[in-house]
Design a protein around this motif. Structure first.
Motif, PDB file in Angstrom:
ATOM      1  N   THR A 190       0.796  -1.230   0.000  1.00 39.50           N
ATOM      2  CA  THR A 190       0.000   0.000   0.000  1.00 39.50           C
ATOM      3  C   THR A 190       0.822   1.271   0.000  1.00 39.50           C
ATOM      4  O   THR A 190       0.316   2.344  -0.340  1.00 39.50           O
ATOM      5  CB  THR A 190      -0.915   0.021   1.235  1.00 39.50           C
ATOM      6  OG1 THR A 190      -0.096   0.052   2.417  1.00 39.50           O
ATOM      7  CG2 THR A 190      -1.808  -1.211   1.280  1.00 39.50           C
ATOM      8  N   ILE A 223     -12.065  -3.201   6.254  1.00 37.14           N
ATOM      9  CA  ILE A 223     -12.809  -3.457   5.013  1.00 37.14           C
ATOM     10  C   ILE A 223     -13.772  -4.603   5.285  1.00 37.14           C
ATOM     11  O   ILE A 223     -13.368  -5.717   5.629  1.00 37.14           O
ATOM     12  CB  ILE A 223     -11.862  -3.816   3.858  1.00 37.14           C
ATOM     13  CG1 ILE A 223     -10.866  -2.676   3.615  1.00 37.14           C
ATOM     14  CG2 ILE A 223     -12.651  -4.102   2.582  1.00 37.14           C
ATOM     15  CD1 ILE A 223      -9.801  -2.984   2.581  1.00 37.14           C
ATOM     16  N   ARG A 244      -6.499   0.624  -3.350  1.00 32.79           N
ATOM     17  CA  ARG A 244      -7.468   1.706  -3.565  1.00 32.79           C
ATOM     18  C   ARG A 244      -7.755   2.431  -2.251  1.00 32.79           C
ATOM     19  O   ARG A 244      -7.838   3.664  -2.216  1.00 32.79           O
ATOM     20  CB  ARG A 244      -8.753   1.129  -4.151  1.00 32.79           C
ATOM     21  CG  ARG A 244      -9.904   2.123  -4.234  1.00 32.79           C
ATOM     22  CD  ARG A 244      -9.632   3.275  -5.195  1.00 32.79           C
ATOM     23  NE  ARG A 244     -10.700   4.254  -5.154  1.00 32.79           N
ATOM     24  CZ  ARG A 244     -11.835   4.157  -5.849  1.00 32.79           C
ATOM     25  NH1 ARG A 244     -12.030   3.102  -6.643  1.00 32.79           N
ATOM     26  NH2 ARG A 244     -12.749   5.087  -5.761  1.00 32.79           N
ATOM     27  N   LEU A 245      -7.897   1.682  -1.174  1.00 28.41           N
ATOM     28  CA  LEU A 245      -8.145   2.321   0.110  1.00 28.41           C
ATOM     29  C   LEU A 245      -6.956   3.187   0.530  1.00 28.41           C
ATOM     30  O   LEU A 245      -7.136   4.306   1.016  1.00 28.41           O
ATOM     31  CB  LEU A 245      -8.434   1.271   1.190  1.00 28.41           C
ATOM     32  CG  LEU A 245      -8.658   1.811   2.608  1.00 28.41           C
ATOM     33  CD1 LEU A 245      -9.749   2.876   2.618  1.00 28.41           C
ATOM     34  CD2 LEU A 245      -9.013   0.678   3.572  1.00 28.41           C
ATOM     35  N   SER A 246      -5.748   2.679   0.314  1.00 31.32           N
ATOM     36  CA  SER A 246      -4.566   3.478   0.659  1.00 31.32           C
ATOM     37  C   SER A 246      -4.517   4.751  -0.173  1.00 31.32           C
ATOM     38  O   SER A 246      -4.146   5.820   0.314  1.00 31.32           O
ATOM     39  CB  SER A 246      -3.290   2.650   0.457  1.00 31.32           C
ATOM     40  OG  SER A 246      -3.061   2.369  -0.915  1.00 31.32           O
ATOM     41  N   GLU A 248      -7.143   6.380  -1.437  1.00 32.23           N
ATOM     42  CA  GLU A 248      -8.170   7.290  -0.934  1.00 32.23           C
ATOM     43  C   GLU A 248      -7.746   7.933   0.379  1.00 32.23           C
ATOM     44  O   GLU A 248      -8.061   9.101   0.645  1.00 32.23           O
ATOM     45  CB  GLU A 248      -9.501   6.548  -0.758  1.00 32.23           C
ATOM     46  CG  GLU A 248     -10.122   6.037  -2.048  1.00 32.23           C
ATOM     47  CD  GLU A 248     -10.443   7.161  -3.036  1.00 32.23           C
ATOM     48  OE1 GLU A 248     -10.506   8.341  -2.618  1.00 32.23           O
ATOM     49  OE2 GLU A 248     -10.617   6.871  -4.231  1.00 32.23           O
ATOM     50  N   ASP A 265      -6.598  -6.560   6.464  1.00 31.72           N
ATOM     51  CA  ASP A 265      -7.514  -5.602   5.852  1.00 31.72           C
ATOM     52  C   ASP A 265      -7.839  -4.457   6.812  1.00 31.72           C
ATOM     53  O   ASP A 265      -8.817  -3.743   6.617  1.00 31.72           O
ATOM     54  CB  ASP A 265      -8.797  -6.309   5.429  1.00 31.72           C
ATOM     55  CG  ASP A 265      -9.526  -6.939   6.614  1.00 31.72           C
ATOM     56  OD1 ASP A 265      -8.852  -7.311   7.595  1.00 31.72           O
ATOM     57  OD2 ASP A 265     -10.767  -7.063   6.562  1.00 31.72           O
ATOM     58  N   ARG A 287     -15.684   6.887   3.667  1.00 35.96           N
ATOM     59  CA  ARG A 287     -16.541   5.705   3.531  1.00 35.96           C
ATOM     60  C   ARG A 287     -17.422   5.803   2.290  1.00 35.96           C
ATOM     61  O   ARG A 287     -17.588   4.821   1.545  1.00 35.96           O
ATOM     62  CB  ARG A 287     -17.401   5.571   4.792  1.00 35.96           C
ATOM     63  CG  ARG A 287     -18.259   4.307   4.860  1.00 35.96           C
ATOM     64  CD  ARG A 287     -19.117   4.290   6.111  1.00 35.96           C
ATOM     65  NE  ARG A 287     -20.060   5.391   6.138  1.00 35.96           N
ATOM     66  CZ  ARG A 287     -21.225   5.401   5.459  1.00 35.96           C
ATOM     67  NH1 ARG A 287     -21.562   4.364   4.701  1.00 35.96           N
ATOM     68  NH2 ARG A 287     -22.030   6.436   5.528  1.00 35.96           N
ATOM     69  N   PHE A 290     -15.209   5.522  -0.961  1.00 33.43           N
ATOM     70  CA  PHE A 290     -14.698   4.176  -1.165  1.00 33.43           C
ATOM     71  C   PHE A 290     -15.797   3.206  -1.584  1.00 33.43           C
ATOM     72  O   PHE A 290     -15.526   2.185  -2.215  1.00 33.43           O
ATOM     73  CB  PHE A 290     -14.036   3.681   0.121  1.00 33.43           C
ATOM     74  CG  PHE A 290     -13.211   2.434  -0.065  1.00 33.43           C
ATOM     75  CD1 PHE A 290     -12.048   2.456  -0.823  1.00 33.43           C
ATOM     76  CD2 PHE A 290     -13.603   1.232   0.505  1.00 33.43           C
ATOM     77  CE1 PHE A 290     -11.293   1.316  -1.004  1.00 33.43           C
ATOM     78  CE2 PHE A 290     -12.855   0.085   0.333  1.00 33.43           C
ATOM     79  CZ  PHE A 290     -11.692   0.135  -0.428  1.00 33.43           C
ATOM     80  N   TYR A 293     -16.358   1.770  -5.518  1.00 32.08           N
ATOM     81  CA  TYR A 293     -15.140   1.098  -5.999  1.00 32.08           C
ATOM     82  C   TYR A 293     -15.315   0.557  -7.409  1.00 32.08           C
ATOM     83  O   TYR A 293     -16.348  -0.022  -7.759  1.00 32.08           O
ATOM     84  CB  TYR A 293     -14.773  -0.049  -5.051  1.00 32.08           C
ATOM     85  CG  TYR A 293     -13.626  -0.897  -5.564  1.00 32.08           C
ATOM     86  CD1 TYR A 293     -12.317  -0.476  -5.410  1.00 32.08           C
ATOM     87  CD2 TYR A 293     -13.867  -2.092  -6.236  1.00 32.08           C
ATOM     88  CE1 TYR A 293     -11.261  -1.226  -5.890  1.00 32.08           C
ATOM     89  CE2 TYR A 293     -12.825  -2.856  -6.717  1.00 32.08           C
ATOM     90  CZ  TYR A 293     -11.518  -2.415  -6.542  1.00 32.08           C
ATOM     91  OH  TYR A 293     -10.483  -3.165  -7.030  1.00 32.08           O
ATOM     92  N   LEU A 307     -16.831   0.051   4.365  1.00 27.99           N
ATOM     93  CA  LEU A 307     -15.880   0.215   5.456  1.00 27.99           C
ATOM     94  C   LEU A 307     -16.600   0.336   6.794  1.00 27.99           C
ATOM     95  O   LEU A 307     -17.633   1.000   6.891  1.00 27.99           O
ATOM     96  CB  LEU A 307     -15.041   1.479   5.247  1.00 27.99           C
ATOM     97  CG  LEU A 307     -14.207   1.581   3.973  1.00 27.99           C
ATOM     98  CD1 LEU A 307     -13.522   2.947   3.917  1.00 27.99           C
ATOM     99  CD2 LEU A 307     -13.181   0.465   3.893  1.00 27.99           C
TER     100      LEU A 307
END
Length: 361
Positions: A190, A223, A244-246, A248, A265, A287, A290, A293, A307
């Motif tokens: 990440t 997640i 993707r979360l990292s 965002e 996760d 949230r 994300f 997605y 999330l």
């Protein structure tokens, strides 16, 4: 093998310029010392070869070798043999001899430390013996003004060349050190802080918040049903979700906010100088963003991702950072056990908010 060869080539390239400069200008010191001695003509030819052809030949030999580093170390020992040979050939004239041999000793120490220094000294002695066998043993203690002037370029330009090489190497080593430090602190997938680095910064941020009485909020992010995503779509998609979360997190946080991958996760964020209400607004936005997605390589692939987030404010009654982290973990547990896909706060913060709302204005 390729890595070792690459390092050997780099070593040979670093040696090439100092050797070319050193032997080139050093040959004039030797010429000035040999001129009054009436040496054979072949000595002059050998000196021209050593001063102006050998540096380039040595570079070719080392770069074409299967083991460039070892080849270059052999070349440096040959340099020492040459140095010993010229010292004896000019009858150990003090200033030219000390100039040439000391510069070669400096090279050997820089390249291989004490071990290379000893080997270089033995190689110099070997070169001196060869000269004695060919030209006889003699000693000339007189140094002329011409010989002094001829040594000046060697005493000034060569240390400058070696210093520049050392400086560039130091800069490169500093860059490698910074890169290694970054790698040791970040998660490879990440690019966020890894577990250990984030925990260290959590302790630091906790102490700063307690000392300065400034607000700080801690967020733990999970997640939802991540194992099911992996099982259904595969680990490549799972890794894409983590990345993707990292991404965002980086887009929605300030520079001073500290985001890390806590494990698997689960992610974590320290938000210094952020109240609980401000942190909740940020996490709600994260949230929602994300939740839309899309897989980067396959936009048609729709993966339902949500999330669960637990928040905890840094409170004066906490004795240590672990208490703060434990409160955020409890808040995350509440979010996961009351329907997921939400932002929750812990019991201590809930009571605090209730007290504030019921207090008279």
């Amino acid at each position: 093998m390729d890595n070792k060869r690459g390092k050997g080539l780099s070593f040979a390239k670093r040696i090439y310029a100092p050797r070319t400069i050193g032997l080139g200008i050093g040959s004039f010191s030797v010429m000035a010392a040999l001129y009054p001695l009436n040496v054979p003509l072949w000595i002059w030819g050998l000196l021209l070869f050593n001063g102006f052809i050998w540096p380039h030949l040595a570079f070719v030999l080392s770069t074409r070798s299967a083991y460039p580093f070892q080849a270059e170390r052999r070349n440096m020992l040959l340099d020492s043999v040459w140095g010993g040979f010229w010292a004896a050939s000019m009858q150990f004239n003090p200033l030219p001899t000390v100039t040439i041999l000391s510069m070669m000793m400096m090279n050997n120490v820089a390249a291989g430390g004490q071990k290379m220094l000893i080997r270089g000294a033995l190689a110099q002695f070997t070169g001196a013996v060869l000269s004695w066998l060919l030209l006889g043993i003699a000693f000339n203690p007189d140094t002329t003004a011409l010989q002094i002037y001829a040594c000046l370029p060697m005493l000034t330009l060569y240390p400058f060349a070696v210093g520049m090489v050392s400086y560039r190497l130091a800069i490169k080593l500093a860059e490698h050190k910074r890169a290694l430090s970054t790698l040791s602190r970040t998660d490879s997938l990440t690019g966020l802080l890894n577990h250990g680095s984030w925990k260290d910064l959590l302790q630091l941020c906790f102490q700063q918040s307690q000392d300065s009485h400034m607000p700080a909020t801690l967020a733990l992010i999970d997640i939802d049903h991540f194992k099911q995503i992996n099982d259904t779509y595969g680990h490549i998609v799972g890794d894409s979700v983590l990345r993707r979360l990292s991404h965002e997190l980086k887009e929605n946080l300030r520079t001073e906010d500290l985001a890390g991958r806590y494990g698997g996760d689960e992610f974590c964020v320290i938000l210094p100088n952020r109240s609980l209400a401000q942190a909740r607004e940020i996490m709600e936005r994260l949230r929602q963003v994300f939740g839309n997605y899309q897989h980067a390589d396959d936009p048609e692939l729709r993966v339902c991702v949500s999330l669960s987030i637990g928040l905890a404010a840094c409170r004066p009654e906490y004795q240590n950072a672990s208490s703060w982290l434990n409160e955020a973990d409890k808040a995350l547990y509440i979010a996961k056990n009351t329907g997921r896909n939400k932002v929750s706060i812990g019991a201590a913060d809930t009571l605090s908010e209730a007290a504030l709302s019921n207090s008279p204005e």
